[in-house]
Write an enzyme that holds these catalytic residues in place. Sequence first.
Site, PDB file in Angstrom:
ATOM      1  N   GLN A 135      19.704 -81.923 -19.737  1.00 29.86           N
ATOM      2  CA  GLN A 135      20.135 -80.532 -19.586  1.00 29.86           C
ATOM      3  C   GLN A 135      19.026 -79.621 -19.059  1.00 29.86           C
ATOM      4  OE1 GLN A 135      23.079 -81.136 -23.422  1.00 29.86           O
ATOM      5  NE2 GLN A 135      22.542 -79.047 -22.915  1.00 29.86           N
ATOM      6  N   CYS A 170      28.455 -76.345 -22.091  1.00 30.01           N
ATOM      7  CA  CYS A 170      28.156 -76.556 -20.671  1.00 30.01           C
ATOM      8  C   CYS A 170      28.037 -78.036 -20.258  1.00 30.01           C
ATOM      9  CB  CYS A 170      26.899 -75.791 -20.288  1.00 30.01           C
ATOM     10  SG  CYS A 170      25.603 -75.876 -21.502  1.00 30.01           S
ATOM     11  N   HIS A 212      23.290 -79.479 -15.294  1.00 28.91           N
ATOM     12  CA  HIS A 212      23.178 -80.500 -16.335  1.00 28.91           C
ATOM     13  C   HIS A 212      23.699 -81.828 -15.778  1.00 28.91           C
ATOM     14  CE1 HIS A 212      22.188 -77.335 -18.965  1.00 28.91           C
ATOM     15  NE2 HIS A 212      23.263 -77.280 -19.741  1.00 28.91           N
ATOM     16  N   SER A 250      19.098 -52.487 -21.702  1.00 31.29           N
ATOM     17  CA  SER A 250      19.502 -52.608 -20.290  1.00 31.29           C
ATOM     18  C   SER A 250      20.346 -51.423 -19.810  1.00 31.29           C
ATOM     19  CB  SER A 250      20.325 -53.881 -20.078  1.00 31.29           C
ATOM     20  OG  SER A 250      19.582 -54.993 -20.422  1.00 31.29           O
TER      21      SER A 250
HETATM   22  N1  LIG Z   1      23.292 -70.848 -19.851  1.00 25.71           N
HETATM   23  C1  LIG Z   1      24.264 -71.761 -19.908  1.00 25.71           C
HETATM   24  O1  LIG Z   1      24.266 -72.805 -19.228  1.00 25.71           O
HETATM   25  C2  LIG Z   1      25.435 -71.537 -20.785  1.00 25.71           C
HETATM   26  C3  LIG Z   1      26.534 -72.325 -20.619  1.00 25.71           C
HETATM   27  C4  LIG Z   1      27.619 -72.146 -21.448  1.00 25.71           C
HETATM   28  C5  LIG Z   1      27.566 -71.169 -22.405  1.00 25.71           C
HETATM   29  N2  LIG Z   1      26.465 -70.404 -22.552  1.00 25.71           N
HETATM   30  C6  LIG Z   1      26.475 -69.374 -23.589  1.00 25.71           C
HETATM   31  O2  LIG Z   1      26.629 -68.096 -22.969  1.00 25.71           O
HETATM   32  C7  LIG Z   1      25.955 -67.113 -23.736  1.00 25.71           C
HETATM   33  C8  LIG Z   1      24.951 -66.376 -22.857  1.00 25.71           C
HETATM   34  O3  LIG Z   1      23.985 -67.294 -22.400  1.00 25.71           O
HETATM   35  P1  LIG Z   1      22.915 -66.912 -21.264  1.00 25.71           P
HETATM   36  O4  LIG Z   1      22.301 -68.200 -20.877  1.00 25.71           O
HETATM   37  O5  LIG Z   1      23.545 -66.070 -20.216  1.00 25.71           O
HETATM   38  O6  LIG Z   1      21.880 -66.001 -22.099  1.00 25.71           O
HETATM   39  P2  LIG Z   1      20.830 -64.937 -21.559  1.00 25.71           P
HETATM   40  O7  LIG Z   1      20.458 -65.205 -20.155  1.00 25.71           O
HETATM   41  O8  LIG Z   1      19.740 -64.897 -22.574  1.00 25.71           O
HETATM   42  O9  LIG Z   1      21.622 -63.527 -21.590  1.00 25.71           O
HETATM   43  C9  LIG Z   1      22.019 -62.924 -22.796  1.00 25.71           C
HETATM   44  C10 LIG Z   1      22.859 -61.684 -22.505  1.00 25.71           C
HETATM   45  O10 LIG Z   1      23.300 -61.138 -23.744  1.00 25.71           O
HETATM   46  C11 LIG Z   1      22.963 -59.749 -23.788  1.00 25.71           C
HETATM   47  N3  LIG Z   1      22.676 -59.286 -25.139  1.00 25.71           N
HETATM   48  C12 LIG Z   1      21.736 -59.757 -25.994  1.00 25.71           C
HETATM   49  N4  LIG Z   1      21.726 -59.024 -27.112  1.00 25.71           N
HETATM   50  C13 LIG Z   1      22.681 -58.072 -26.979  1.00 25.71           C
HETATM   51  C14 LIG Z   1      23.124 -56.989 -27.776  1.00 25.71           C
HETATM   52  N5  LIG Z   1      22.614 -56.739 -28.996  1.00 25.71           N
HETATM   53  N6  LIG Z   1      24.129 -56.197 -27.303  1.00 25.71           N
HETATM   54  C15 LIG Z   1      24.652 -56.435 -26.079  1.00 25.71           C
HETATM   55  N7  LIG Z   1      24.247 -57.421 -25.256  1.00 25.71           N
HETATM   56  C16 LIG Z   1      23.276 -58.236 -25.703  1.00 25.71           C
HETATM   57  C17 LIG Z   1      21.722 -59.642 -22.937  1.00 25.71           C
HETATM   58  O11 LIG Z   1      21.541 -58.295 -22.552  1.00 25.71           O
HETATM   59  P3  LIG Z   1      20.055 -57.686 -22.347  1.00 25.71           P
HETATM   60  O12 LIG Z   1      19.599 -58.170 -20.986  1.00 25.71           O
HETATM   61  O13 LIG Z   1      20.289 -56.227 -22.407  1.00 25.71           O
HETATM   62  O14 LIG Z   1      19.205 -58.220 -23.474  1.00 25.71           O
HETATM   63  C18 LIG Z   1      22.094 -60.571 -21.781  1.00 25.71           C
HETATM   64  O15 LIG Z   1      22.944 -59.884 -20.896  1.00 25.71           O
HETATM   65  C19 LIG Z   1      25.323 -67.870 -24.920  1.00 25.71           C
HETATM   66  O16 LIG Z   1      26.220 -67.854 -26.008  1.00 25.71           O
HETATM   67  C20 LIG Z   1      25.196 -69.280 -24.392  1.00 25.71           C
HETATM   68  O17 LIG Z   1      25.172 -70.244 -25.422  1.00 25.71           O
HETATM   69  C21 LIG Z   1      25.399 -70.543 -21.767  1.00 25.71           C
END
Ligand SMILES: NC(=O)c1ccc[n+]([C@@H]2O[C@H](COP(=O)([O-])OP(=O)(O)OC[C@H]3O[C@@H](n4cnc5c(N)ncnc54)[C@H](OP(=O)(O)O)[C@@H]3O)[C@@H](O)[C@H]2O)c1
Length: 336
Positions: free
Chosen positions: A154, A127, A239, A38
């Site tokens: 969820q 969440c 959720h 990215s």
């Molecule tokens: N979604 C929810 O409702 C929710 C709620 C609470 C907590 N969470 C937690 O929050 C975290 C993120 O969730 P999400 O839903 O936002 O996931 P997501 O949409 O898949 O986004 C993942 C992010 O991590 C980055 N990333 C992945 N590999 C990386 C690397 N090697 N170095 C640097 N950046 C990297 C990605 O960047 P690229 O675009 O460059 O790959 C992207 O910005 C997770 O731990 C999840 O469990 C999520």
Amino acid sequence: MNIAIVGATGNVGRKIIEVLENKNFSISELFLIASSKSEGKKINFKDEELTVIDLEKFDFSKVKIAFFAAGSAIAEKWAYKVAEKTIVIDNSKFFRKDPDIPLIVPEVNSKELIKVKNKNIIANANCSVIPLVVALKPLHDLYNIKRIIASTYQSVSGAGKAPMDELLSQTQDFFNNKKLESKYFTKQIAFNAIPHIDSFLENGYTKEEQKTSDEVKKILDKKIKITSTCVRIPVLVSHSISANIEFNKKCNLEEIKNVLSTSPGCKVVDEKKDGGYITPVEAENKYETFISRIRQDDSQPNTINLWIVSDNLLKGAALNAVEIAESLIEKNLHER
Ligand SMILES: NC(=O)c1ccc[n+]([C@@H]2O[C@H](COP(=O)([O-])OP(=O)(O)OC[C@H]3O[C@@H](n4cnc5c(N)ncnc54)[C@H](OP(=O)(O)O)[C@@H]3O)[C@@H](O)[C@H]2O)c1
């Protein structure tokens, strides 16, 4: 102050940017960080176009607070190193069980924030757990909760960006009579319900269900008994939780409604008529935790049922993370 967001291109990261902007959070410079793929992407913040930086190339000594929203593996690899230079607020599950790391929902346990001094890391809760404890804290204070039975419904955004696309493409393929491909979910998610989130444990529960128990106990009270079933449903955002709550003391429904109506973060929408409740679609993009269907459990004393709905990307993640930062600043705990 300067702030960094690791995982700024993801579902939660983008919402953190949005919340910081909406709250007019006082920021000198915002650094948006993601993976090397990215690097160079442009994302707007207020009137500026910011360029995404590769995590490997960023110097965290430039920032006061780093929000992490890039999953457990990145948290494990990077957060300790980064915490030598700045405070980390992590959204993944990685640090939540660590007794030295505070697990914070500001309306409920902001007094625990003092423990940030231990490791310079704060964990953001799961969440579904966040809305559950926001709704239950005022009731626990009133009647002391004995046992909770939680069934979660969820949305796919809880699994990330790519799983949301899987629901949309399966839906399209369904109408086009094409074969449905499942990559992120273990079964078809379109027009279906999957009683499986995160991996299975020996005892038959899933890790998501175990997180629900562990985190409710850590945040609210370790004496509470809790069991849950976590289900993924074909909803994009928000959720929902059906919660059955047994109290140690005699409870009163009117008092419960009144208390929840004035409790921080809660909004009661509860009318005994068609549509007199909140659904996930209506909770999307809202900051509140909605509570509907408040009723006595007729099958046993001192027990009620609630329907709780909240935007998992906002209060379930980004908003709660930003509120943690606000509490830190308010308590002057952000200065190392
Ligand atoms: N979604 C929810 O409702 C929710 C709620 C609470 C907590 N969470 C937690 O929050 C975290 C993120 O969730 P999400 O839903 O936002 O996931 P997501 O949409 O898949 O986004 C993942 C992010 O991590 C980055 N990333 C992945 N590999 C990386 C690397 N090697 N170095 C640097 N950046 C990297 C990605 O960047 P690229 O675009 O460059 O790959 C992207 O910005 C997770 O731990 C999840 O469990 C999520």
